[in-house]
Design a protein around this motif. Structure first.
Motif, PDB file in Angstrom:
ATOM      1  N   LEU A   1       1.194  13.627  16.494  1.00 25.90           N
ATOM      2  CA  LEU A   1       2.173  12.553  15.961  1.00 25.90           C
ATOM      3  C   LEU A   1       2.825  10.802  15.991  1.00 25.90           C
ATOM      4  O   LEU A   1       2.637  10.776  17.463  1.00 25.90           O
ATOM      5  CB  LEU A   1       3.946  12.704  16.343  1.00 25.90           C
ATOM      6  CG  LEU A   1       5.119  11.613  15.837  1.00 25.90           C
ATOM      7  CD1 LEU A   1       4.599  11.662  14.186  1.00 25.90           C
ATOM      8  CD2 LEU A   1       6.507  11.700  16.396  1.00 25.90           C
ATOM      9  N   THR A   2       2.315   9.918  15.222  1.00 27.54           N
ATOM     10  CA  THR A   2       1.544   8.735  16.112  1.00 27.54           C
ATOM     11  C   THR A   2       2.536   7.832  14.629  1.00 27.54           C
ATOM     12  O   THR A   2       3.204   8.514  13.790  1.00 27.54           O
ATOM     13  CB  THR A   2       0.253   8.171  15.433  1.00 27.54           C
ATOM     14  OG1 THR A   2       0.416   9.001  13.631  1.00 27.54           O
ATOM     15  CG2 THR A   2      -0.726   9.058  16.590  1.00 27.54           C
ATOM     16  N   LEU A   3       3.262   6.661  15.190  1.00 22.50           N
ATOM     17  CA  LEU A   3       3.565   5.711  15.206  1.00 22.50           C
ATOM     18  C   LEU A   3       3.331   4.226  14.983  1.00 22.50           C
ATOM     19  O   LEU A   3       2.806   3.556  16.141  1.00 22.50           O
ATOM     20  CB  LEU A   3       5.726   5.791  14.957  1.00 22.50           C
ATOM     21  CG  LEU A   3       6.290   4.770  15.020  1.00 22.50           C
ATOM     22  CD1 LEU A   3       6.530   4.673  13.112  1.00 22.50           C
ATOM     23  CD2 LEU A   3       7.467   4.496  15.454  1.00 22.50           C
ATOM     24  N   THR A   4       2.671   3.458  13.745  1.00 17.76           N
ATOM     25  CA  THR A   4       2.257   2.357  13.873  1.00 17.76           C
ATOM     26  C   THR A   4       2.847   1.350  12.926  1.00 17.76           C
ATOM     27  O   THR A   4       3.845   1.836  11.569  1.00 17.76           O
ATOM     28  CB  THR A   4       0.099   2.649  13.304  1.00 17.76           C
ATOM     29  OG1 THR A   4       0.640   3.077  12.149  1.00 17.76           O
ATOM     30  CG2 THR A   4      -0.463   3.423  13.847  1.00 17.76           C
ATOM     31  N   PRO A   5       2.645   0.424  13.131  1.00 19.39           N
ATOM     32  CA  PRO A   5       2.044  -0.144  14.628  1.00 19.39           C
ATOM     33  C   PRO A   5       2.523  -0.567  15.347  1.00 19.39           C
ATOM     34  O   PRO A   5       3.994   0.289  15.346  1.00 19.39           O
ATOM     35  CB  PRO A   5       1.500  -1.537  14.303  1.00 19.39           C
ATOM     36  CG  PRO A   5       3.244  -2.521  12.861  1.00 19.39           C
ATOM     37  CD  PRO A   5       3.369  -1.518  12.110  1.00 19.39           C
ATOM     38  N   LYS A   6       2.041   0.075  16.984  1.00 19.75           N
ATOM     39  CA  LYS A   6       2.372  -0.106  18.150  1.00 19.75           C
ATOM     40  C   LYS A   6       3.244  -1.201  18.125  1.00 19.75           C
ATOM     41  O   LYS A   6       4.354  -1.051  19.051  1.00 19.75           O
ATOM     42  CB  LYS A   6       1.625   0.043  19.070  1.00 19.75           C
ATOM     43  CG  LYS A   6       1.205   1.512  18.795  1.00 19.75           C
ATOM     44  CD  LYS A   6       1.559   2.910  18.826  1.00 19.75           C
ATOM     45  CE  LYS A   6       2.374   3.097  20.165  1.00 19.75           C
ATOM     46  NZ  LYS A   6       3.055   4.219  20.064  1.00 19.75           N
ATOM     47  N   ASN A   7       2.849  -2.563  18.037  1.00 20.46           N
ATOM     48  CA  ASN A   7       3.635  -4.040  18.514  1.00 20.46           C
ATOM     49  C   ASN A   7       3.577  -4.182  17.460  1.00 20.46           C
ATOM     50  O   ASN A   7       2.546  -4.571  16.357  1.00 20.46           O
ATOM     51  CB  ASN A   7       2.865  -4.394  19.206  1.00 20.46           C
ATOM     52  CG  ASN A   7       3.423  -3.414  20.916  1.00 20.46           C
ATOM     53  OD1 ASN A   7       1.840  -2.665  21.088  1.00 20.46           O
ATOM     54  ND2 ASN A   7       4.174  -3.597  21.573  1.00 20.46           N
ATOM     55  N   GLY A   8       4.490  -5.791  17.106  1.00 23.80           N
ATOM     56  CA  GLY A   8       4.886  -6.133  15.514  1.00 23.80           C
ATOM     57  C   GLY A   8       5.630  -7.694  16.239  1.00 23.80           C
ATOM     58  O   GLY A   8       6.473  -7.229  17.037  1.00 23.80           O
ATOM     59  N   GLU A   9       5.247  -8.663  14.769  1.00 23.79           N
ATOM     60  CA  GLU A   9       6.522  -9.494  14.740  1.00 23.79           C
ATOM     61  C   GLU A   9       7.558  -9.428  13.455  1.00 23.79           C
ATOM     62  O   GLU A   9       6.187  -9.309  12.485  1.00 23.79           O
ATOM     63  CB  GLU A   9       6.317 -11.072  15.363  1.00 23.79           C
ATOM     64  CG  GLU A   9       6.059 -10.943  16.924  1.00 23.79           C
ATOM     65  CD  GLU A   9       5.358 -12.629  17.492  1.00 23.79           C
ATOM     66  OE1 GLU A   9       5.714 -13.048  16.100  1.00 23.79           O
ATOM     67  OE2 GLU A   9       5.073 -12.540  18.620  1.00 23.79           O
ATOM     68  N   ALA A  10       7.889  -9.771  13.861  1.00 25.35           N
ATOM     69  CA  ALA A  10       9.101 -10.731  12.585  1.00 25.35           C
ATOM     70  C   ALA A  10      10.307 -11.576  12.498  1.00 25.35           C
ATOM     71  O   ALA A  10      11.161 -12.301  13.138  1.00 25.35           O
ATOM     72  CB  ALA A  10       9.991  -9.219  11.553  1.00 25.35           C
ATOM     73  N   SER A  11      10.437 -12.466  11.320  1.00 24.21           N
ATOM     74  CA  SER A  11      10.975 -13.527  11.463  1.00 24.21           C
ATOM     75  C   SER A  11      12.158 -12.965  11.122  1.00 24.21           C
ATOM     76  O   SER A  11      12.574 -11.696  10.405  1.00 24.21           O
ATOM     77  CB  SER A  11      10.205 -14.650  10.551  1.00 24.21           C
ATOM     78  OG  SER A  11       9.400 -14.732  10.239  1.00 24.21           O
ATOM     79  N   LEU A  12      13.329 -13.680  10.763  1.00 24.05           N
ATOM     80  CA  LEU A  12      14.365 -13.609  11.158  1.00 24.05           C
ATOM     81  C   LEU A  12      14.994 -13.361   9.148  1.00 24.05           C
ATOM     82  O   LEU A  12      14.821 -13.792   8.691  1.00 24.05           O
ATOM     83  CB  LEU A  12      15.498 -13.904  11.440  1.00 24.05           C
ATOM     84  CG  LEU A  12      16.447 -14.093  13.071  1.00 24.05           C
ATOM     85  CD1 LEU A  12      17.260 -14.997  13.519  1.00 24.05           C
ATOM     86  CD2 LEU A  12      16.170 -12.613  13.373  1.00 24.05           C
ATOM     87  N   GLY A  13      15.042 -11.801   8.615  1.00 24.81           N
ATOM     88  CA  GLY A  13      15.065 -11.297   7.625  1.00 24.81           C
ATOM     89  C   GLY A  13      14.253 -11.233   6.757  1.00 24.81           C
ATOM     90  O   GLY A  13      13.910 -10.132   5.972  1.00 24.81           O
ATOM     91  N   GLU A  14      12.764 -10.826   7.403  1.00 28.96           N
ATOM     92  CA  GLU A  14      11.448 -10.401   6.920  1.00 28.96           C
ATOM     93  C   GLU A  14      11.751  -8.675   7.569  1.00 28.96           C
ATOM     94  O   GLU A  14      12.778  -8.344   8.658  1.00 28.96           O
ATOM     95  CB  GLU A  14      10.694 -10.674   7.453  1.00 28.96           C
ATOM     96  CG  GLU A  14      10.541 -12.259   6.842  1.00 28.96           C
ATOM     97  CD  GLU A  14       8.965 -12.792   7.848  1.00 28.96           C
ATOM     98  OE1 GLU A  14       8.632 -13.874   6.853  1.00 28.96           O
ATOM     99  OE2 GLU A  14       8.428 -12.487   8.663  1.00 28.96           O
ATOM    100  N   THR A  15      10.896  -7.769   6.842  1.00 24.39           N
ATOM    101  CA  THR A  15      10.713  -7.200   7.178  1.00 24.39           C
ATOM    102  C   THR A  15       9.762  -6.638   7.672  1.00 24.39           C
ATOM    103  O   THR A  15       8.305  -7.140   6.861  1.00 24.39           O
ATOM    104  CB  THR A  15      10.620  -6.118   5.878  1.00 24.39           C
ATOM    105  OG1 THR A  15       9.568  -5.841   4.715  1.00 24.39           O
ATOM    106  CG2 THR A  15      12.422  -5.315   4.746  1.00 24.39           C
ATOM    107  N   VAL A  16       9.143  -5.517   8.341  1.00 22.84           N
ATOM    108  CA  VAL A  16       8.178  -5.018   9.150  1.00 22.84           C
ATOM    109  C   VAL A  16       8.350  -2.982   8.390  1.00 22.84           C
ATOM    110  O   VAL A  16       8.998  -2.419   8.423  1.00 22.84           O
ATOM    111  CB  VAL A  16       8.222  -4.801   9.863  1.00 22.84           C
ATOM    112  CG1 VAL A  16       6.502  -4.252  10.923  1.00 22.84           C
ATOM    113  CG2 VAL A  16       8.109  -6.768  11.118  1.00 22.84           C
ATOM    114  N   THR A  17       7.055  -2.831   8.251  1.00 16.11           N
ATOM    115  CA  THR A  17       6.044  -1.464   7.202  1.00 16.11           C
ATOM    116  C   THR A  17       5.973  -0.566   8.615  1.00 16.11           C
ATOM    117  O   THR A  17       4.873  -0.966   8.885  1.00 16.11           O
ATOM    118  CB  THR A  17       5.849  -1.355   6.456  1.00 16.11           C
ATOM    119  OG1 THR A  17       7.013  -2.510   5.189  1.00 16.11           O
ATOM    120  CG2 THR A  17       5.049   0.136   5.666  1.00 16.11           C
ATOM    121  N   LEU A  18       6.600   0.542   9.312  1.00 17.66           N
ATOM    122  CA  LEU A  18       6.009   1.410  10.216  1.00 17.66           C
ATOM    123  C   LEU A  18       5.333   2.703   9.181  1.00 17.66           C
ATOM    124  O   LEU A  18       6.096   3.157   8.221  1.00 17.66           O
ATOM    125  CB  LEU A  18       6.423   1.699  11.069  1.00 17.66           C
ATOM    126  CG  LEU A  18       7.518   0.239  12.040  1.00 17.66           C
ATOM    127  CD1 LEU A  18       8.421  -0.121  11.211  1.00 17.66           C
ATOM    128  CD2 LEU A  18       7.459   0.826  13.174  1.00 17.66           C
TER     129      LEU A  18
END
Length: 306
Positions: free
Chosen positions: A157-174
């Motif tokens: 099982l993998t989950l990517t990205p392993k590290n990331g950044e997001a500004s308040l209100g923004e979304t990150v796709t994993l």
């Protein structure tokens, strides 16, 4: 037939007999190479009785003892009577097909049952995948388990990205992905997600044909979010077979349990440095200039007031 032909014919007959004996010997060894165990069928567990084919039957758990340890089992043949007591049974391996994958999914996510009715539902769903269900139980679980699968030893099982950044209100796709021991995607696997900060658009999903589930994390506060993806699988390796008694799937004896977990860290910040034609240094220079103008304006305003 001359003497030479008779001799050749006899040689062929002897050779054929030797081949047949060898084949019989190999078959005999293969049959007896199956593991034979002693099992004690103790009693019924949770479940319900039902009436079908002009007789009463049982849908639910069966409690057995093997080598001094107690296990829960589910039946394979509803028309065969369960005979309590001590028995010798063979360990029969299963074929990795859609039916046994779905049965493994049922045992993974529905066992142990919450009550008598749930136990009957599990048993009925197993029978439905073996095309032998005479009971009124298991339709809902059967429909949910269609075309599903579970992880087993060797899967990843993998989950990517392993590290990331997001500004308040923004979304990150994993993206979570499940692959087998040879790197092939495993579809139909249930994956759960959690986070220590921010909001997830969903907390579980089923892997697609690429073995993937995609989620979105929204930044709602400053700090760091630890996102976790996990799954498990109780794979049915085989069952206990008997010509004189009920065949049984024994949880913990003819099954193998696998658990997989992966984590990612996403940092939530107040702002991100914008992309500019002049690169990062240009962006920093622009930001510094903007701050200087703001400070100068405030000082000028204070000077006029004075």
């Amino acid at each position: 037939m001359n003497k030479r032909n008779r001799k050749l014919s006899r040689i062929v007959q002897i050779a054929s007999l030797v081949v047949l004996l060898l084949a019989a010997g190999l078959t005999f060894e293969a049959v007896h190479a199956q593991e034979t165990i002693q099992i004690s069928i103790e009693r019924s567990g949770r479940g319900r009785s039902f009436y079908a084919d002009r007789r009463h039957s049982w849908a639910g758990e069966t409690i057995v003892v093997i080598e001094g340890s107690e296990y829960t089992a589910y039946c394979i043949e509803p028309e065969v009577q369960i005979i309590p007591g001590s028995h010798q049974m063979l360990v029969e391996q299963v074929i990795d097909n859609s039916s046994w994958r779905s049965i493994s999914y049922i045992i993974t996510w529905y066992h142990p049952p919450e009550d008598e009715y749930s136990a009957a539902e599990i048993q009925g769903a197993i029978w439905r995948f073996l095309d032998v269900n005479p009971s009124p139980y298991g339709a809902a679980i059967y429909n949910e388990a269609l075309n599903k699968d579970v992880v087993r030893p060797g899967d990843s099982l993998t989950l990517t990205p392993k590290n990331g950044e997001a500004s308040l209100g923004e979304t990150v796709t994993l993206k979570a992905k499940v692959t087998d021991s040879e790197g092939r995607p495993r579809a139909g696997v249930r994956i759960f997600f959690s986070t220590t900060a921010g909001n997830l658009d969903k907390t579980e999903g089923i892997t697609d044909e690429n073995g993937e589930v995609t989620i979105e994390l929204t930044a709602t506060e400053l700090g760091r979010a630890e996102v976790k993806a996990w799954t498990k699988g109780v794979w049915v390796d085989g069952y206990l077979k008997s010509d004189k008694n009920q065949d049984l799937i024994v949880i913990g004896y003819t099954t193998t349990t696998t658990r997989l977990t992966e984590k990612s860290e996403i940092t939530f910040t107040t702002f991100t440095i914008p992309e500019t034609p002049y690169g990062t240094l240009g962006a920093l220079a622009s930001l510094t200039l903007a701050l200087a103008i703001l400070v100068f304006s405030k000082r000028k305003a204070n000077f006029k007031l004075n």
